[in-house]
Write a protein that holds these residues in place. Structure first.
Motif, PDB file in Angstrom:
ATOM      1  N   LEU A  88       0.830  -1.211   0.000  1.00 53.57           N
ATOM      2  CA  LEU A  88       0.000   0.000   0.000  1.00 53.57           C
ATOM      3  C   LEU A  88       0.860   1.255   0.000  1.00 53.57           C
ATOM      4  N   ILE A  89       1.828   1.329   0.901  1.00 54.96           N
ATOM      5  CA  ILE A  89       2.644   2.547   1.014  1.00 54.96           C
ATOM      6  C   ILE A  89       3.595   2.693  -0.164  1.00 54.96           C
ATOM      7  N   LEU A  90       4.173   1.603  -0.632  1.00 55.49           N
ATOM      8  CA  LEU A  90       5.043   1.680  -1.808  1.00 55.49           C
ATOM      9  C   LEU A  90       4.306   2.321  -2.983  1.00 55.49           C
ATOM     10  N   LEU A  91       3.086   1.858  -3.246  1.00 50.61           N
ATOM     11  CA  LEU A  91       2.335   2.375  -4.390  1.00 50.61           C
ATOM     12  C   LEU A  91       1.744   3.752  -4.109  1.00 50.61           C
ATOM     13  N   GLY A  92       1.272   3.970  -2.873  1.00 52.10           N
ATOM     14  CA  GLY A  92       0.684   5.268  -2.548  1.00 52.10           C
ATOM     15  C   GLY A  92       1.715   6.376  -2.510  1.00 52.10           C
ATOM     16  N   LEU A 140      -6.883   8.481  -7.161  1.00 48.72           N
ATOM     17  CA  LEU A 140      -7.146   7.207  -7.839  1.00 48.72           C
ATOM     18  C   LEU A 140      -6.069   6.185  -7.493  1.00 48.72           C
ATOM     19  N   ALA A 141      -4.820   6.610  -7.544  1.00 43.92           N
ATOM     20  CA  ALA A 141      -3.729   5.677  -7.286  1.00 43.92           C
ATOM     21  C   ALA A 141      -3.726   5.194  -5.842  1.00 43.92           C
ATOM     22  N   TRP A 142      -4.016   6.092  -4.884  1.00 45.69           N
ATOM     23  CA  TRP A 142      -4.099   5.654  -3.487  1.00 45.69           C
ATOM     24  C   TRP A 142      -5.226   4.644  -3.305  1.00 45.69           C
ATOM     25  N   GLY A 143      -6.343   4.869  -3.975  1.00 40.35           N
ATOM     26  CA  GLY A 143      -7.438   3.906  -3.879  1.00 40.35           C
ATOM     27  C   GLY A 143      -7.038   2.541  -4.379  1.00 40.35           C
ATOM     28  N   PHE A 144      -6.397   2.497  -5.521  1.00 40.98           N
ATOM     29  CA  PHE A 144      -5.999   1.205  -6.073  1.00 40.98           C
ATOM     30  C   PHE A 144      -4.792   0.627  -5.352  1.00 40.98           C
ATOM     31  N   ALA A 145      -4.014   1.482  -4.676  1.00 44.08           N
ATOM     32  CA  ALA A 145      -2.964   0.969  -3.792  1.00 44.08           C
ATOM     33  C   ALA A 145      -3.591   0.203  -2.630  1.00 44.08           C
ATOM     34  N   VAL A 146      -4.696   0.734  -2.097  1.00 44.92           N
ATOM     35  CA  VAL A 146      -5.421   0.021  -1.038  1.00 44.92           C
ATOM     36  C   VAL A 146      -5.934  -1.314  -1.561  1.00 44.92           C
ATOM     37  N   PHE A 147      -6.505  -1.317  -2.761  1.00 46.60           N
ATOM     38  CA  PHE A 147      -6.988  -2.565  -3.356  1.00 46.60           C
ATOM     39  C   PHE A 147      -5.868  -3.582  -3.485  1.00 46.60           C
ATOM     40  N   THR A 148      -4.715  -3.142  -3.975  1.00 44.56           N
ATOM     41  CA  THR A 148      -3.591  -4.062  -4.175  1.00 44.56           C
ATOM     42  C   THR A 148      -3.071  -4.584  -2.845  1.00 44.56           C
ATOM     43  N   GLY A 149      -2.862  -3.678  -1.891  1.00 43.65           N
ATOM     44  CA  GLY A 149      -2.368  -4.095  -0.584  1.00 43.65           C
ATOM     45  C   GLY A 149      -3.340  -5.007   0.131  1.00 43.65           C
ATOM     46  N   ASN A 151     -19.363  -7.985  -1.125  1.00 45.89           N
ATOM     47  CA  ASN A 151     -19.588  -6.880  -2.056  1.00 45.89           C
ATOM     48  C   ASN A 151     -19.714  -7.372  -3.490  1.00 45.89           C
ATOM     49  N   SER A 152     -20.440  -8.477  -3.635  1.00 45.86           N
ATOM     50  CA  SER A 152     -20.676  -9.074  -4.941  1.00 45.86           C
ATOM     51  C   SER A 152     -19.344  -9.377  -5.613  1.00 45.86           C
ATOM     52  N   ALA A 153     -19.179  -8.968  -6.861  1.00 46.74           N
ATOM     53  CA  ALA A 153     -17.941  -9.292  -7.577  1.00 46.74           C
ATOM     54  C   ALA A 153     -16.832  -8.293  -7.295  1.00 46.74           C
ATOM     55  N   LEU A 154     -17.105  -7.246  -6.517  1.00 46.74           N
ATOM     56  CA  LEU A 154     -16.117  -6.196  -6.337  1.00 46.74           C
ATOM     57  C   LEU A 154     -14.979  -6.610  -5.420  1.00 46.74           C
ATOM     58  N   GLY A 155     -15.268  -7.399  -4.394  1.00 49.86           N
ATOM     59  CA  GLY A 155     -14.230  -7.788  -3.458  1.00 49.86           C
ATOM     60  C   GLY A 155     -13.554  -6.568  -2.860  1.00 49.86           C
ATOM     61  N   TYR A 156     -12.237  -6.605  -2.787  1.00 50.57           N
ATOM     62  CA  TYR A 156     -11.488  -5.507  -2.182  1.00 50.57           C
ATOM     63  C   TYR A 156     -11.520  -4.240  -3.030  1.00 50.57           C
ATOM     64  N   ALA A 157     -11.924  -4.336  -4.287  1.00 51.58           N
ATOM     65  CA  ALA A 157     -12.029  -3.126  -5.099  1.00 51.58           C
ATOM     66  C   ALA A 157     -13.050  -2.163  -4.525  1.00 51.58           C
ATOM     67  N   ALA A 158     -14.041  -2.681  -3.795  1.00 52.74           N
ATOM     68  CA  ALA A 158     -15.034  -1.799  -3.177  1.00 52.74           C
ATOM     69  C   ALA A 158     -14.379  -0.864  -2.175  1.00 52.74           C
ATOM     70  N   VAL A 159     -13.380  -1.354  -1.437  1.00 51.64           N
ATOM     71  CA  VAL A 159     -12.664  -0.500  -0.487  1.00 51.64           C
ATOM     72  C   VAL A 159     -11.947   0.616  -1.240  1.00 51.64           C
ATOM     73  N   ALA A 160     -11.393   0.288  -2.396  1.00 47.60           N
ATOM     74  CA  ALA A 160     -10.700   1.297  -3.195  1.00 47.60           C
ATOM     75  C   ALA A 160     -11.630   2.441  -3.555  1.00 47.60           C
ATOM     76  N   PHE A 161     -12.878   2.121  -3.913  1.00 47.06           N
ATOM     77  CA  PHE A 161     -13.820   3.175  -4.278  1.00 47.06           C
ATOM     78  C   PHE A 161     -14.107   4.101  -3.099  1.00 47.06           C
ATOM     79  N   VAL A 162     -14.202   3.531  -1.908  1.00 41.28           N
ATOM     80  CA  VAL A 162     -14.443   4.354  -0.716  1.00 41.28           C
ATOM     81  C   VAL A 162     -13.247   5.272  -0.453  1.00 41.28           C
ATOM     82  N   VAL A 163     -12.032   4.740  -0.560  1.00 43.02           N
ATOM     83  CA  VAL A 163     -10.837   5.550  -0.333  1.00 43.02           C
ATOM     84  C   VAL A 163     -10.740   6.666  -1.372  1.00 43.02           C
ATOM     85  N   ILE A 164     -11.057   6.368  -2.618  1.00 45.21           N
ATOM     86  CA  ILE A 164     -11.056   7.397  -3.662  1.00 45.21           C
ATOM     87  C   ILE A 164     -12.081   8.478  -3.343  1.00 45.21           C
ATOM     88  N   ALA A 165     -13.272   8.067  -2.903  1.00 48.65           N
ATOM     89  CA  ALA A 165     -14.326   9.028  -2.569  1.00 48.65           C
ATOM     90  C   ALA A 165     -13.902   9.917  -1.409  1.00 48.65           C
TER      91      ALA A 165
END
Length: 249
Positions: free
Chosen positions: A19-23, A47-56, A171-185
């Motif tokens: 997470l921190i490497l990418l963020g 956007l990148a921090w959100g997807f960093a959360v998804f990846t981490g 979160n249906s098919a979203l999985g951890y990507a749903a967390v990314a959307f919240v962080v982006i928001a």
């Protein structure tokens, strides 16, 4: 079944480090002189921090992917996590955050050396206020973290969690990507005043790395501000957890 102590530490370290490497990496890419992303905008960072959360979080799935002492605190206050599990999560999160920041510095080492404003590089590692008003900066961090942690607690993931504190992210098919959307928001909406730490490890670990790394011409780590992105998220998470316990869920 909860993971053994050192397995929890390992997965949280790996996930938070990613997470921190990418963020921090996206902030370095937009800030440092001579990078291909130099001069790009806040939207790319959020956007990148959100997807960093998804990846981490995807990396740290075996431990429940807290990645954040505020999430750990929220689950604890909501009755979703035993006290005995907390030390392993915190050790992994803070260690991973420090190491992720070190890796970011290594990835961008020539650009740190060539940057024309080396004293202004703290923002790559840690957050800081646009207007320095510490009580209000604290309020901003409380509110932003409350939104994140309350979402975690009310999502299908937390409802499916057992006493080991390992959410089963649905979160249906979203999985951890749903967390990314919240962080982006949260970043796009509430990140302007303070840079939205919403995670004590995300700020304190890299701030400590900045303090000890041999970065050319670096500025001050701004320790007088460092308590805000630690206390604010913990207060917001505690409020979210306590509120959750009062709800008919």
């Amino acid at each position: 079944m909860p993971l053994p102590f050192w397995q929890t530490v390992l997965w949280e370290l790996l996930g938070t480090g990613t997470l921190i490497l990418l963020g921090a990496g996206v902030v370095a890419n937009t800030t440092l002189r001579g990078t291909l992303g130099h001069g790009t905008n806040w939207l790319l960072i959020t956007l990148a921090w959100g997807f960093a959360v998804f990846t981490g979080a995807s990396v740290a799935a075996p431990s429940g992917a807290h990645l954040n002492p505020a999430v750990t605190a929220g689950l604890l206050c909501a009755g979703q996590l035993p006290w005995s599990a907390v030390p392993a999560y915190l050790l992994g999160q803070f260690t991973g955050a420090f190491l992720g920041a070190v890796l970011c510095w290594l990835a961008y080492k020539p650009h740190f050396d060539a940057h024309d404003e080396p004293r202004a590089t703290l923002g790559i590692f840690a957050t800081g206020p646009a207007i320095r008003a510490l009580p209000w900066n604290l309020v901003t961090e409380v509110i932003g973290t409350f939104v994140l942690v309350f979402w975690v607690l009310t999502s299908p993931a937390a409802k499916a969690a057992d006493s080991s504190g390992v959410p089963q992210f649905g979160n249906s098919a979203l999985g951890y990507a749903a967390v990314a959307f919240v962080v982006i928001a949260v970043g796009a909406s509430l990140g302007g005043p303070t840079g939205y730490a919403i995670n004590p490890a995300r700020d304190l670990g890299p701030r400590l790395a900045y303090a000890v790394l041999p970065i050319r011409g670096k500025g001050d780590p701004d320790w007088p501000y460092a308590w805000v992105p630690v206390l604010g998220p913990l207060l917001g998470a505690t409020a979210a957890g306590l509120l959750y316990r009062t709800l008919p869920v």
